[in-house]
Write an enzyme that holds these catalytic residues in place. Structure first.
Site, PDB file in Angstrom:
ATOM      1  CG  ASN A   1      52.102  27.609  58.651  1.00 21.08           C
ATOM      2  OD1 ASN A   1      52.160  27.414  57.438  1.00 21.08           O
ATOM      3  ND2 ASN A   1      51.034  28.112  59.233  1.00 21.08           N
TER       4      ASN A   1
ATOM      5  CG  ASP B   1      47.392  34.088  54.593  1.00 24.00           C
ATOM      6  OD1 ASP B   1      48.007  33.014  54.637  1.00 24.00           O
ATOM      7  OD2 ASP B   1      47.081  34.735  55.620  1.00 24.00           O
TER       8      ASP B   1
END
Ligand code: NCD
Ligand code: ZN
Length: 452
Positions: free
Chosen positions: A107, A314
């Site tokens: 992303n 993450d």
């Protein structure tokens, strides 16, 4: 010792060797006392005594040698988001955290949604990285595009259910099935962000971060997980579930041995709760959000007793300026590469988690799930990726000192015991006692060559 050379200030042209002397070596079952000789980037020998000299030696009497840690879920940003993080700052953070391999998410700006974009990212990264990096790509329906991304080295196609990275009708089963089929035919696993957009409350008035977190309740995850399990059964592709927050999700996926399903949990979802959101606001805002204390507690237990497949951080850096916006405009995400090991080693020291489990979750299992067959174990012939750990060293989480550009953390101020002393990537020391010693380019871009 006048032939002792430091790889730090020479341009290496020929073979090089590194000897880790007298360490406590994690063998996969227990800890033995011995030395590790790494030559030309690979582990050449592990033995009680190694009499030879090497180009560089590390005395490691008080250190535990672990296989280099692998973080399968990081956002290194770079490209047009370099102001948040770039390949050098992100992989320096990885090195400081004991991570020798990271898999980067697609992303970005522009997104990694084609073979060509993946090749461009690969070219740019190869000059800038200090640890090994592989890339995930966006989920697409087109079979030829999926095969081309695999041929360019992609590790997975990321299916971001709340908001697709590349155009894809994620709420439509037919579209998702097409993407899963494309992944299966390309021999690519699908990594899923399992939150169902239709279950996320967008109507109510949101004034604070606590209300924002409450607008994305666990049922968004439960519903997305059961949908994906249903579609996976139909198609038979490999599915890896990212950052699960509920013990019930993790137990639904407890199926590594079938080789088709795997689950991931993060340090923040297992160690922090909504209370941190109340106290810290934007510093504790990420998606999926933190859950009530009882939930994170039982998620931790599910991880510690073996139902989760891997831990990933993450690592999702943003600038503090962006984060400080009002709740609805504050981008979700926290940096995690430099806090994961200190906080998890603290749990090991408190006997809440075994070192064996931690190494499985942070190295052996991610290597298995993502087909990194020469990583995840300290054995002859494996890649020369090692994290040397000081189990006794006490510290305090201080985001000011992060190598990441994101100088904030919900773990700020935590007192820790256990820290990363030295990180070795492909046989070179890239981090030692608070300092980055590697150079941009000392990491390799990894290409996934596995058939699933
Ligand atoms: C991620 C990011 O910032 O890229 N943020 C996050 O809170 N996890 C995006 C994402 O994975 O949702
Ligand atoms: Zn993410």
């Amino acid at each position: 010792m006048d032939n002792l050379k430091s790889p730090r200030d020479e341009v290496r042209t020929g073979p090089s060797s590194l000897l880790i002397r007298d360490a406590h070596i994690w063998t996969g079952k227990d800890i033995i006392r011995g030395s590790i000789l790494i030559e030309d980037g690979r582990i050449q020998r592990i033995a009680r005594r190694i009499p030879e000299r090497a180009d560089e030696e590390i005395p490691a009497r008080r250190l535990v040698a672990l296989p280099g840690l692998i973080d399968a879920h990081v956002h290194l940003r770079d490209l047009r988001l370099s102001y948040k993080e770039d390949f050098t700052s992100g992989t320096s953070a990885a090195a400081a955290g004991g991570f020798t391999t990271v898999l980067d998410m697609p992303n970005t700006l522009p997104p990694t949604d084609s073979a060509q974009r993946l090749q461009e990212k690969t070219r740019r990264a190869s000059r800038k990285i200090l640890v090994n990096v592989g890339f995930h790509t966006a989920a697409v329906k087109d079979r030829r595009a999926a095969k081309a991304m695999k041929a360019a080295g992609a590790f997975s196609m990321k299916l971001y259910l709340p908001k697709p990275i590349a155009p894809l009708e994620v709420e439509d089963d037919l579209a998702v099935v097409q993407a899963l089929k494309a992944a299966r035919e390309a021999s690519l696993p699908v990594t899923v962000h399992a939150e169902d957009a239709s279950q996320i409350e967008t109507t109510g008035r949101i004034r604070g971060f606590k209300e924002l977190v409450r607008s994305r309740l666990g049922n968004a995850e439960t519903s997305a997980v059961s949908r994906m399990l249903r579609l996976q059964t139909q198609i038979g592709c490999r599915v890896h579930f990212c950052h699960l927050t509920l013990p019930s999700s993790v137990s639904a996926i407890d199926d590594l041995h079938s080789g088709r399903l795997s689950s991931e949990v993060t340090p923040h979802h297992t160690l922090l709760s909504e209370d941190s959101v109340v106290k810290l606001g934007w510093k504790a805002w990420m998606v999926p959000p933190l859950r009530p204390w009882q939930t994170s507690n039982s998620l931790f237990r599910a991880m510690a007793t073996g139902t989760a497949t891997i831990i990933a951080t993450d690592h999702a850096p943003h600038t503090i300026r962006e984060k400080r916006h009002s709740p609805l405009r504050s981008p979700p995400g926290i940096p995690g590469l430099e806090t994961a090991m200190p906080v998890m080693l603290t749990m090991v020291n408190k006997r809440k988690l075994s070192l064996r489990r931690l190494v499985s979750l942070l190295s052996t299992n991610p290597a298995k799930v993502f087909g990194l067959s020469s990583k995840g174990r300290l054995v002859n012939g494996a890649d020369g990726d090692v994290a040397l750990i000081d189990m006794k060293k006490k510290g305090k989480i201080d985001p000011e000192r992060f190598f990441s550009k994101a100088h904030y953390s919900p773990f700020q101020g935590w007192r820790t015991q256990g820290s990363v002393h030295t990180t070795i990537v492909n046989g070179s020391v890239v981090y030692r006692e608070g300092e980055i010693t590697g150079k941009p380019g000392s990491g390799k871009v990894l290409r996934n060559g596995m058939r699933y």
